[in-house]
Structure formats: structure tokens, C-alpha cells
Design an enzyme around this catalytic site. Sequence first.
Site, short mmCIF file in Angstrom:
data_model
loop_
_atom_site.label_atom_id
_atom_site.label_comp_id
_atom_site.label_asym_id
_atom_site.label_seq_id
_atom_site.Cartn_x
_atom_site.Cartn_y
_atom_site.Cartn_z
N ASN A 1 0.88 -1.17 0.00
CA ASN A 1 0.00 0.00 0.00
C ASN A 1 0.91 1.22 0.00
O ASN A 1 1.50 1.56 1.02
CB ASN A 1 -0.89 -0.01 1.26
CG ASN A 1 -1.72 1.25 1.38
OD1 ASN A 1 -1.85 2.02 0.42
ND2 ASN A 1 -2.28 1.48 2.56
N LYS B 1 0.11 4.27 -0.40
CA LYS B 1 -0.55 5.47 0.13
C LYS B 1 -0.29 6.66 -0.82
O LYS B 1 -0.22 6.46 -2.02
CB LYS B 1 -0.06 5.76 1.55
CG LYS B 1 -0.09 4.52 2.43
CD LYS B 1 0.08 4.81 3.88
CE LYS B 1 0.16 3.50 4.64
NZ LYS B 1 0.02 3.65 6.06
N HIS C 1 -9.51 1.39 4.60
CA HIS C 1 -8.23 1.51 5.32
C HIS C 1 -8.45 2.41 6.54
O HIS C 1 -9.25 3.35 6.49
CB HIS C 1 -7.15 2.10 4.39
CG HIS C 1 -5.79 2.01 4.98
ND1 HIS C 1 -5.34 2.93 5.90
CD2 HIS C 1 -4.79 1.11 4.82
CE1 HIS C 1 -4.11 2.59 6.28
NE2 HIS C 1 -3.76 1.48 5.62
N GLU D 1 -6.84 4.77 7.67
CA GLU D 1 -6.64 6.20 7.41
C GLU D 1 -7.89 6.81 6.78
O GLU D 1 -8.22 7.97 7.05
CB GLU D 1 -5.40 6.40 6.52
CG GLU D 1 -4.12 6.13 7.32
CD GLU D 1 -2.96 5.57 6.53
OE1 GLU D 1 -2.99 5.64 5.29
OE2 GLU D 1 -2.03 5.05 7.16
N GLU E 1 -5.51 -5.10 10.24
CA GLU E 1 -4.45 -4.14 10.50
C GLU E 1 -4.72 -3.43 11.83
O GLU E 1 -5.50 -2.46 11.87
CB GLU E 1 -4.42 -3.09 9.40
CG GLU E 1 -4.22 -3.67 8.01
CD GLU E 1 -3.61 -2.63 7.08
OE1 GLU E 1 -2.47 -2.84 6.66
OE2 GLU E 1 -4.27 -1.62 6.81
N GLY F 1 2.40 1.98 10.64
CA GLY F 1 3.36 3.07 10.51
C GLY F 1 4.07 3.43 11.80
O GLY F 1 4.70 4.48 11.89
N SER G 1 3.27 -2.48 10.16
CA SER G 1 4.73 -2.52 10.32
C SER G 1 5.35 -3.88 9.97
O SER G 1 6.30 -4.32 10.58
CB SER G 1 5.14 -2.10 11.74
OG SER G 1 4.73 -0.76 11.97
N GLY H 1 2.76 -1.30 4.21
CA GLY H 1 2.86 0.12 3.89
C GLY H 1 4.31 0.51 3.63
O GLY H 1 4.86 0.28 2.55
N GLY H 2 4.96 1.05 4.64
CA GLY H 2 6.32 1.58 4.53
C GLY H 2 7.30 0.67 3.79
O GLY H 2 8.02 1.13 2.90
C1 PEP Z 1 -0.82 0.10 5.92
O1 PEP Z 1 -0.93 1.30 5.84
O2 PEP Z 1 -1.66 -0.63 5.39
C2 PEP Z 1 0.32 -0.45 6.67
C3 PEP Z 1 0.26 -1.67 7.08
O3 PEP Z 1 1.39 0.41 6.88
P1 PEP Z 1 2.79 0.04 7.56
O4 PEP Z 1 3.26 -1.26 6.97
O5 PEP Z 1 3.70 1.17 7.21
O6 PEP Z 1 2.55 -0.08 9.02
#
Ligand code: PEP
Length: 250
Positions: free
Chosen positions: A9, A11, A95, A97, A167, A173, A212, A233-234
Amino acid sequence: MRKTIIAGNWKMNKTVEETKSMLIELKKLMTGKESVEVVIGAPFTSLESAVKAVEGSRISIAAQNMYPKSSGAYTGEISPEMLKDLGVEYVILGHSERREYFKESNEFINEKVKCALSYGLTPILCIGEKLEDRENGRTLEVNEKQVREGLANLTNEEAVKVIVAYEPVWAIGTGKTATPEMAQETHKEIREVLKAMFGDTSEEITIQYGGSMNAKNAKELLAMNDIDGGLVGGASLEAGSFIEIIKAGL
Ligand code: PEP
């Protein structure tokens, strides 16, 4: 057999040029022997070039949102028809966010899930509890509500096409990951909710973990019985770290 799906993802990151170069690099790093499915959730502006860049590979492209109507007076929104037109196959919905910053409700997310399915897009429905929910013993209650309301009125045939991404919001994050045991426990509870809704079909529904996930912790998480992949994500923003997570799912 459930599919293992590793999805990135991105973002609100990456220009068209950055999208192309990362996907070209990722394709080079993939051997073709990967047994997991690989999905990249690119921003709307990069979707067309992302679909072109992954042609001939085993990578599919996801949008990160959509509006649940085929067309009309919805300024600024993107329809499932537009996503299909570009060759997008998946769509990330609900999501945390979007729930937090855009106040998306379970009811609205359910409308999106149903609409995505009707256009042949695979929804990745994100759910997860906040830190205060976990600390107050409300993890199951919160996730159950998001699953029941997010997947309300789906047939078993539709439910099996959905991917659920668990999640925990406190892990997104933040660098804090649920331990594999903690994540497994919640995934199992989510599968029980799915079983109550869809019977044995629940065994075929992919439940990804997100929060994460990285090259170091992916293997242990993905080894758990009810963890069928990751939403990343990251660590999906660089081909080098993302390929390690893909390899951990082999
Ligand atoms: C996400 O935004 O779906 C996510 C899991 O981010 P991160 O891996 O950065 O925690």
C-alpha cells in the site's frame, strides 16, 4: 487452499516516474517462482503506468479507494468502471486512514465492497482495532463489527472473493508489530466471525496481516496458520525491502 497475497500500500507516495522505476526494479528481483500473489496499491495518478509496467509479470495492481457508483456527479471521485478500464484488479477499501481522516463508516465501506465485487474488482477490506480498544479488551468486538457490517449481505460466492486485511491501527506506521501469536489469535477470531457468517467458505477467505510488516518480521508472521499474507505500507516503497517480504511468503 487459501491464496497467500502480499500487497503493498503505497498510500500518497510516488510520482509516475517513481512508480515505473520501482516496478521495473521489482520485476527484475522476482524470479517467477514466487508462489504468493503480489499486488501493488498505487495512487490513482500512477495506476495507468503501473498496470503497463507490470505487464507480463505476476504483479497485479490495486487502487487504494473508489466511489461506489459507476459514474455521475461525484466531483473528485473515481468509479469502479474507471479502474476496470485501466486494468486495475484489486481495490483497498476501508483503510484505517480513510476511516479516521475521511470518516468512512462500515455502511459506506460495505456499499463499496459490494460495488467493487459487482465490477469484478477484488476488494481488500481493511479492519482493525485502535490501541484503546485493545487495552480495554474490545479487540474482538471492534473487529467483529467491522467484519459483520463491512461484509453485510454478501453471498458465500461473493465472500470468497474478498480479502480481509487485519491491520491493528496501533501497528500501522509505528514500527510496533503484533507478535505472531497475538496476530494469529486475532486472525483466528476473525475467521470464526467469518465462519458464523459464511460457514465453511470462511476457510477459503484470505486474511492478511498489516502493521509494520517488514523483511525481519514477515517470515514469523506468515508462518502462522490463519495469516495468509500481508498488507505492507512503509516496507513496500522500496523494491529491495518488499522483495524480502515476498520471499518470506514463499
Ligand atoms: C498500511 O498502511 O496498510 C500499513 C500496514 O502500513 P505500515 O506497513 O507502514 O505499518
